[in-house]
Design an enzyme around this catalytic site. Structure first.
Site, PDB file in Angstrom:
ATOM      1  N   SER A  33       0.666  -1.431   0.092  1.00 35.62           N
ATOM      2  CA  SER A  33       0.071  -0.292   0.372  1.00 35.62           C
ATOM      3  C   SER A  33       1.039   1.179   0.136  1.00 35.62           C
ATOM      4  CB  SER A  33      -0.590   0.038   1.652  1.00 35.62           C
ATOM      5  OG  SER A  33      -1.697   0.989   1.791  1.00 35.62           O
ATOM      6  N   TYR A  55      -1.800  -1.031  10.557  1.00 34.78           N
ATOM      7  CA  TYR A  55      -1.556  -1.027   8.534  1.00 34.78           C
ATOM      8  C   TYR A  55      -0.767  -0.744   8.504  1.00 34.78           C
ATOM      9  CZ  TYR A  55      -4.124  -0.981   3.986  1.00 34.78           C
ATOM     10  OH  TYR A  55      -4.132  -0.826   2.793  1.00 34.78           O
TER      11      TYR A  55
END
Ligand code: NAD
Length: 257
Positions: free
Chosen positions: A139, A152
């Site tokens: 990401s 995350y």
């Protein structure tokens, strides 16, 4: 380019980015081992419409024993995994001091540790064939941070690091490892964040979507699962045979800022 005769395992391929990548790999002729929760039949039909075979294993990616069973299943069905796409992932948004510890553990297990387990189990077959592609869906949060996403961001930075180590250990073989770092992609994972924002700020979904994009993504556009699938196909091509240990963004300019 054709991936006929190859087998791709895409974790979390029942939805979103994983499904988009599975479809693009299938369009190049790769058989697909699917994984993930929720409805399997509809995504399976979409993949099989590309004329390839599929097999589905419902391993929970937070459970190493189930991951081992899935890898054994792939070997039994198709003789082994040639293309491994570590995509399954979850999100939880909260400041650190209130972050539920079980959510931290789940995010690290699913978004990071699962890729260690699939990778360690996939490497022997890839090395034996002297061809393999390991593609980790990281990401922009593998490259930069946002507040309230401690687990995350830690997991995604971790998977970028794992990608580099994997690439280095395999650097003299025909097996490459790289990461893709998307910005916003409109999938159920992000829709939840848009809905939460709309509810918290008492604004429309459209306004919440504009704000979400405007905050981070200069293009004001979502990246699509199809575009990420095309990147995965490129990583599988001969042109990418010496691309190793990279973390390539597809983020509308997010990380250029
Ligand atoms: P999604 O919610 O649409 O899909 C997630 C997939 O993972 C689903 O198939 C789900 O069933 C599966 N999954 C979740 N927990 C699992 C578990 N324990 N075991 C097995 N499968 C499990 O989300 P998405 O947006 O398509 O996300 C896919 C990946 O892309 C994730 O790693 C995510 O972090 C990453 N990503 C997403 C975005 C975005 O904007 N959507 C941006 C950057 C990176």
């Amino acid at each position: 380019m054709s991936l006929k005769g190859k087998t791709a395992l895409v974790t979390g391929s029942t939805s979103g980015i994983g499904l988009g990548i599975a479809i693009e790999l299938a369009r190049q002729g790769a058989h697909i081992v699917m994984n993930g929760f929720g409805d399997v039949d509809a995504p399976r039909r979409q993949i099989e419409a590309c004329g390839v075979q599929t097999a589905y294993h419902g391993a929970d990616m937070s459970k190493p024993a189930e991951i081992e069973a899935m890898m054994a299943f792939a070997a039994e069905k198709f003789g082994g995994v040639d293309i491994l796409v570590n995509n399954a992932g979850i999100q939880h948004v909260s400041p650190i001091e209130g972050f539920p510890t079980e959510r931290w553990d789940a995010i690290i297990a699913i978004n990071l540790s699962s890729a260690f387990h699939t990778t360690r189990l996939a490497i022997p077959h890839m090395k034996a064939r002297n061809w393999g592609r390991i593609i980790n869906i990281a990401s922009v949060h593998g490259l930069v941070a946002s507040k309230d996403k401690s687990a995350y961001v830690a997991a995604k930075h971790g998977i970028v690091g794992l990608t580099k180590v994997t690439a280095l250990e395999l650097a003299t073989t025909g097996v490459t490892a790289n990461a893709i770092c998307p910005g916003w992609v409109l999938t159920p994972l992000v829709q939840k964040q848009i809905d939460a924002r709309a509810a918290a700020e008492k604004i429309s979904t459209e306004q919440a979507t504009r704000e979400l994009l405007g905050e981070k993504e200069p293009s004001l556009q979502f990246t699509t699962p199809e575009q990420l699938g095309a990147m995965a196909v490129f990583f599988c091509s001969a042109a990418a045979a010496n691309v190793r240990g990279q973390a390539w963004a597809n983020d509308g300019g997010w990380t250029a800022q």
